[in-house]
Structures are given as C-alpha cells and as structure tokens.
Design an enzyme around this catalytic site. Structure first.
Site, PDB file in Angstrom:
ATOM      1  N   HIS A  81     -72.683  31.312   8.208  1.00  0.00           N
ATOM      2  CA  HIS A  81     -71.401  31.361   7.484  1.00  0.00           C
ATOM      3  C   HIS A  81     -71.592  32.069   6.146  1.00  0.00           C
ATOM      4  O   HIS A  81     -72.652  31.989   5.530  1.00  0.00           O
ATOM      5  CB  HIS A  81     -70.834  29.952   7.270  1.00  0.00           C
ATOM      6  CG  HIS A  81     -71.666  29.043   6.420  1.00  0.00           C
ATOM      7  ND1 HIS A  81     -71.511  28.963   5.055  1.00  0.00           N
ATOM      8  CD2 HIS A  81     -72.651  28.166   6.736  1.00  0.00           C
ATOM      9  CE1 HIS A  81     -72.366  28.060   4.571  1.00  0.00           C
ATOM     10  NE2 HIS A  81     -73.070  27.577   5.561  1.00  0.00           N
ATOM     11  N   ASP A  83     -69.267  31.774   3.472  1.00  0.00           N
ATOM     12  CA  ASP A  83     -68.688  31.113   2.306  1.00  0.00           C
ATOM     13  C   ASP A  83     -69.740  30.267   1.602  1.00  0.00           C
ATOM     14  O   ASP A  83     -70.779  29.933   2.179  1.00  0.00           O
ATOM     15  CB  ASP A  83     -67.501  30.244   2.699  1.00  0.00           C
ATOM     16  CG  ASP A  83     -67.890  29.024   3.527  1.00  0.00           C
ATOM     17  OD1 ASP A  83     -68.667  29.191   4.490  1.00  0.00           O
ATOM     18  OD2 ASP A  83     -67.436  27.905   3.218  1.00  0.00           O
ATOM     19  N   ASP A 144     -77.327  29.034   1.034  1.00  0.00           N
ATOM     20  CA  ASP A 144     -76.549  28.338   2.052  1.00  0.00           C
ATOM     21  C   ASP A 144     -75.187  29.023   2.135  1.00  0.00           C
ATOM     22  O   ASP A 144     -74.299  28.731   1.344  1.00  0.00           O
ATOM     23  CB  ASP A 144     -76.398  26.868   1.651  1.00  0.00           C
ATOM     24  CG  ASP A 144     -75.588  26.055   2.625  1.00  0.00           C
ATOM     25  OD1 ASP A 144     -75.351  26.534   3.745  1.00  0.00           O
ATOM     26  OD2 ASP A 144     -75.178  24.935   2.262  1.00  0.00           O
ATOM     27  N   GLU A 178     -67.166  27.310   6.369  1.00  0.00           N
ATOM     28  CA  GLU A 178     -68.019  26.245   6.915  1.00  0.00           C
ATOM     29  C   GLU A 178     -68.187  25.118   5.912  1.00  0.00           C
ATOM     30  O   GLU A 178     -68.251  23.942   6.283  1.00  0.00           O
ATOM     31  CB  GLU A 178     -69.381  26.821   7.308  1.00  0.00           C
ATOM     32  CG  GLU A 178     -70.284  25.857   8.069  1.00  0.00           C
ATOM     33  CD  GLU A 178     -71.187  25.003   7.186  1.00  0.00           C
ATOM     34  OE1 GLU A 178     -71.886  24.119   7.717  1.00  0.00           O
ATOM     35  OE2 GLU A 178     -71.202  25.216   5.941  1.00  0.00           O
ATOM     36  N   GLU A 179     -68.267  25.475   4.638  1.00  0.00           N
ATOM     37  CA  GLU A 179     -68.549  24.473   3.607  1.00  0.00           C
ATOM     38  C   GLU A 179     -67.410  23.472   3.417  1.00  0.00           C
ATOM     39  O   GLU A 179     -67.606  22.428   2.808  1.00  0.00           O
ATOM     40  CB  GLU A 179     -68.865  25.159   2.271  1.00  0.00           C
ATOM     41  CG  GLU A 179     -70.144  25.982   2.272  1.00  0.00           C
ATOM     42  CD  GLU A 179     -71.408  25.144   2.402  1.00  0.00           C
ATOM     43  OE1 GLU A 179     -71.286  23.905   2.541  1.00  0.00           O
ATOM     44  OE2 GLU A 179     -72.501  25.713   2.389  1.00  0.00           O
ATOM     45  N   ASP A 201     -78.999  27.827   9.579  1.00  0.00           N
ATOM     46  CA  ASP A 201     -78.344  27.154   8.449  1.00  0.00           C
ATOM     47  C   ASP A 201     -79.115  25.923   7.995  1.00  0.00           C
ATOM     48  O   ASP A 201     -78.574  25.067   7.307  1.00  0.00           O
ATOM     49  CB  ASP A 201     -76.911  26.779   8.850  1.00  0.00           C
ATOM     50  CG  ASP A 201     -76.027  26.446   7.658  1.00  0.00           C
ATOM     51  OD1 ASP A 201     -76.403  26.793   6.523  1.00  0.00           O
ATOM     52  OD2 ASP A 201     -74.967  25.835   7.867  1.00  0.00           O
ATOM     53  N   HIS A 383     -75.930  23.732  -2.959  1.00  0.00           N
ATOM     54  CA  HIS A 383     -74.679  23.317  -3.603  1.00  0.00           C
ATOM     55  C   HIS A 383     -74.827  23.015  -5.090  1.00  0.00           C
ATOM     56  O   HIS A 383     -74.002  22.300  -5.658  1.00  0.00           O
ATOM     57  CB  HIS A 383     -74.061  22.083  -2.909  1.00  0.00           C
ATOM     58  CG  HIS A 383     -73.715  22.308  -1.485  1.00  0.00           C
ATOM     59  ND1 HIS A 383     -72.984  21.379  -0.754  1.00  0.00           N
ATOM     60  CD2 HIS A 383     -73.984  23.325  -0.625  1.00  0.00           C
ATOM     61  CE1 HIS A 383     -72.826  21.828   0.485  1.00  0.00           C
ATOM     62  NE2 HIS A 383     -73.436  23.017   0.586  1.00  0.00           N
TER      63      HIS A 383
END
Length: 411
Positions: A81, A83, A144, A178-179, A201, A383
C-alpha cells in the site's frame, strides 16, 4: 545483485511524497494527495517493462510481469500500500542516513533533542554495521509500506533485466487507504487473477505471517440525567461514573500494554463524556475465534448487568466485526507459506513465522478468495518519529520476492 543505490533512491523518491490517508473521508482514495504517488507508480511500472499496467478510478494499481517459461505455473501476486498512517504527519519527510551503525544513540533532531536509542528500541542492535534510514524526528518515515513498494518494483525490474531467472506470470498490486482499514475494500480480486499473493508489509527481517487478529469495534453509550447539582439528590445520574464502572469491570490486564504473542485484549481508544451522556470506543482483538466471541459476549453481558443494576437501560453497546484471522483461509494452501519460508532459507535468512498482532490487507484479501500471507518489508517503529528501516533488509526482501518467483516456477 540488487543495485543498492538505485533501491535507496527509489525508496527516497516514494517517502518524500506525502500520502497520508484520512479516516474521516468517505472518498477513495481518502486523500487527493495519494494520487500523486499512485500516478507516478503506474508510469514507473510501465517504464521498467511491466505489461497490463492499470490504475482505476479509486487509485488501485495493477500490472503484470509475463511468464518466461513454457510450462504451466500458478499466477502469483505481490501487494503493498502507498498510503501512510494518519497517526503522525507524513508531510515533508526528510530521510536521514546512518552508515555503518555503531549500536549507539542516533540523534534524529538535535534542536528538539529527539533521540533514537537502543536503550528503548532494542531491535536497533540487530543492525550494527548496517545502513539505517531514519526520520529527522519531525515526521514518520513511510517505510510502512513504501519499503514494500520499493522492494516489489525493484524485484520486478530485476526480473525483467535478468530473463535467465525463470518465473511464471506475476501480478503486482498497490492499494490506497490500508492504514485506515480500507486497503482491500475495492480491490478487484477477479481482475488481479492470481492464485495466491503476498503482502510485503511486515517489519523485522525474516518475518513471515499467516495469522492475524480477529477484530471488532465496539461503541458503548451511557445515558445519564442532568439536573441542577444543587438539587440533584436522588435525581441526577452521572453517565461518566457509570462509564467508569464499565471500564473497570473489564479485565484490567487484558489491554494492549499488558499482552503479547497470542494474547488478546480490549482497548479503550476514545472517551467523550458529560453528565448526560458518555461514549466509549473500544477495539476488541483475539487470534482465537472462540476467545474473540467470548470477548464480545463479555461486553454485552456487562451491559446487561449494569442495566439490571440501575433498573433501566442506561448502557447500550454496538459491536461490529472488522476482519478475521486469515489462518483459516491459508492453512488449506500451506504450500504458499512453505515456498516463502524456503525462499528465505535459500538466501540466508532465518524465517520468523509468527502471528500478526494487528490486521493486514492480506486478511481481507484471503476472505475475498486470494490467500495472502505477509512478508517482512524491513521497517521498524511504524507510525511515528522513531521509524527506521535498514537498507540491507530492503535488499533481502527484494531477493525474497525474486526467489519466491523462481521457486514457484519449479513447483
């Protein structure tokens, strides 16, 4: 050999594009800025020689590396992903490079005294002598899952340039959002056309995962009665006190900060309260399906008990399932995990097969008919400002993709 600097340059070109997703948005992708990288990726896939490159109205990207063997080989896929998490800003990412890491503290931002330290993040010590890419302490990095995208694109480019490496048809898929839990929502499994796939991932080098949490969200609403506090005796019902009873009645040690491995939890994510009404938001997680159902039952029983105690309905709970453990869908086709495990071993990686303490697009895709284990992409501390990725881990992940393609063609 994978071109190290080319891989680094590709990764930096991705992470410096802001693609933060937005859970409050109802569009797909949830932010217009995700299109910036999505469109660039579609063009890059064409440029490296892939075929059938498409990007749909929701920014889902697909492409094909055709088979270069004459015998029948299952079509496999690799998915990531683009995003980044809304938990921390992904704007103006400024990657920093730590060459030949010495195992000591890394100063991310001298002015703000932001330190990435192995005293707190012990995993750093696994990468002594390697090159780390970090943040400058003011943003997340975006490994990520832009590390995963880097690895997939680099692997496909390598296979195009090295036709002596035999492989079947390979499909590539890149998703938005995805997040915020929507990465697979509009993924066209039929169009993708693979028998199975792998999400790139995961985190630490060697990770291979085909189990994840069963997940649900719960909204607990507590109704009180507001009257003038000077004349409240026997009349006022303070919803915040009842909400506190609810919170304290759940197992105190079954929370994220007290659990690990296969242990499930209740996680209170939000409280919004006044005397008249209080709303609690929870997420419920467990790998074991029966324990998962028991956790949901516990919340409902607690609601019923409090209503009985107060003689009327003061508490209501709404529980919605979010995703399920993909183990149920992967176990019948365990050879897809075996191939990934063997690929790691053949390039000198010790596989670390473990359960994900979270979710993955692979979970939803597995229940949509595309069994989809998860493989490490190499990043750590996702994150947040302490995110980093070792270059050597990204190179190894790229090699794993190539080796999976080779082994599948030999099956």
């Amino acid at each position: 050999m994978i071109n190290r600097q080319h891989l680094i340059d590709r990764f930096v070109s991705y992470v410096t594009v802001d693609t933060e997703s937005d859970p409050e948005s109802n569009t797909t992708p949830s932010t217009a800025k995700q299109w910036d990288l999505a469109n660039a990726l579609a063009e890059e896939l064409k440029a490296i020689g892939l075929e059938d490159v498409s990007i749909d109205k929701n920014a889902y990207i697909m492409a094909t590396l055709p088979s270069n063997v004459e015998h029948d080989v299952p079509t496999i896929g690799f998915i990531s992903h683009f995003d980044t998490s809304p938990d921390f800003t992904g704007a103006n990412v400024k990657p920093q490079f730590v060459e030949n890491y010495d195992g000591k503290d890394i100063v991310l931002n001298k002015d703000q005294n932001i330190i990435l330290s192995p005293d707190y993040f012990e995993d750093l010590l696994l990468y002594k002598g390697q090159t780390l890419i970090t943040t400058d302490g003011t943003t997340l990095l975006g490994a990520d899952d832009k590390a995963g995208i880097t690895e997939i694109v680099t692997a496909m480019e390598y296979l195009v340039q090295h036709p002596e490496l035999k492989h079947g048809k390979i499909r590539v898929g890149f998703t938005p959002d995805e997040e915020i839990g929507r990465g697979a929502h509009k993924f066209d499994v039929e169009k993708f056309g693979a028998e199975w796939a792998y999400t790139m991932d995961g985190s630490e080098i060697g990770e291979l995962e085909y189990e994840n949490f069963n997940a649900a969200g719960a909204v607990v609403t507590v109704e009180g009665k507001i009257v003038h506090p000077g004349y409240a005796k026997g009349k006022m019902v303070n919803s915040m006190y009842i909400a506190t009873e609810f919170i304290n009645s759940l197992p105190r040690l079954e929370t994220p900060e007290h659990t690990e491995g296969y242990e499930g939890f209740f996680h209170l994510t939000d409280i919004n309260g006044e005397v008249d009404s209080t709303v609690l938001k929870y997420i419920i997680r467990d790998h074991d399906k029966s324990h998962f159902e028991a956790r949901k039952d516990m919340m409902q029983k607690l609601t019923d008990e409090l209503n009985m105690q107060y003689g009327r309905q003061v508490v209501s709970v709404e529980i919605k399932d979010q995703y399920f453990n993909m183990k149920e869908k992967v176990e019948p086709v365990m050879h897809i995990v075996d191939i990934a495990e063997e690929a790691m071993k053949q390039i000198g990686i010790t596989p670390n097969i473990k359960a994900i303490r979270g979710g993955t697009d692979g979970s939803q895709l597995s229940y949509m008919g595309l069994p989809c284990p998860n493989i490490f992409a190499g990043g750590h501390n996702f994150h947040g400002r302490y995110e980093y990725v070792p270059v050597e881990s990204m190179i190894k992940a790229t090699e794993v993709i190539c080796k999976i393609a080779e082994l599948t063609a030999k099956q």
